[in-house]
Design an enzyme around this catalytic site. Sequence first.
Site, PDB file in Angstrom:
ATOM      1  N   ASP A  80       0.833  -1.207   0.000  1.00  0.00           N
ATOM      2  CA  ASP A  80       0.000   0.000   0.000  1.00  0.00           C
ATOM      3  C   ASP A  80       0.868   1.258   0.000  1.00  0.00           C
ATOM      4  O   ASP A  80       1.948   1.277   0.581  1.00  0.00           O
ATOM      5  CB  ASP A  80      -0.900  -0.012   1.242  1.00  0.00           C
ATOM      6  CG  ASP A  80      -2.009   1.017   1.167  1.00  0.00           C
ATOM      7  OD1 ASP A  80      -2.376   1.410   0.044  1.00  0.00           O
ATOM      8  OD2 ASP A  80      -2.509   1.422   2.220  1.00  0.00           O
ATOM      9  N   ASN A  90     -10.312  -2.771  -6.729  1.00  0.00           N
ATOM     10  CA  ASN A  90      -9.405  -1.889  -7.481  1.00  0.00           C
ATOM     11  C   ASN A  90      -9.852  -1.639  -8.914  1.00  0.00           C
ATOM     12  O   ASN A  90      -9.322  -0.735  -9.576  1.00  0.00           O
ATOM     13  CB  ASN A  90      -7.986  -2.450  -7.481  1.00  0.00           C
ATOM     14  CG  ASN A  90      -7.263  -2.295  -6.168  1.00  0.00           C
ATOM     15  OD1 ASN A  90      -6.289  -2.982  -5.894  1.00  0.00           O
ATOM     16  ND2 ASN A  90      -7.746  -1.399  -5.301  1.00  0.00           N
TER      17      ASN A  90
END
Length: 249
Positions: free
Chosen positions: A26, A74
């Site tokens: 991340d 995503n």
Amino acid sequence: MALFGFGKSASPEGRQVPRHIAVTMDGNGRWAKKRGLPRSAGHAVGAETFRTIATYCKDIGVQYFTVYAFSTENWTRPKEEVDALMDLFRKYLREAVETMAARGVAVRILGDLTPLPEDIRALIQEAAEIADTLGSSAATASLCINYGGRDEIKNAVRQIAGQVQAGLLDPSEITEDTISGALYTAHLPDPDLIIRPSGEIRLSNFLLWQSAYAEYYFTPVLWPDFTVKDLEDAITDFNRRSRRFGGVK
């Protein structure tokens, strides 16, 4: 450059190395934004960080290294960012197919692969066939692509329900092992250590079933800036903990 390198073990003496480390990769987008770069640039640097950390994990004796590369959520990101990520997956899958047999590292892709482009699915299949020939004792790097923990459990429940409906399984025979065996990670032990960079303190739908007794390590370092020293700090912290698995020591 190869996906994984070889070298002498860099593991310091007298400390336990987790058998299975998982990472949520991340902070790529924020890393790029801080530098006035497109988000795709952050993903490219993050992919190189994956290469470095995965190599180091193998060198110090970590047998399983699993990363959260692309979640089921995503797909909602801008098309140019998704396309750039797919191109990165193509690049590293081609590299894995070319090098993993010689280097003895099994590369696995975990997730619902049906929405992925056909050429990527073909590369994943080719990599899986090579990984199968390496056997269960090989060091394994797993990339979670189009992965979501809840989606994984939902699909496992459907699979088990189908077995019950077909008369192959009695509901009373369903155990935790039955569920674990229906997950994408059926061939992996549960993670010992899960690392979450970027300053976020949440699970983000990653390995929900498998993380029941994992040790979590959170760090503000953005993934593209994550170094071998950061990994060593996480392992050092892991070694300070007492893992009781619900019991008493």
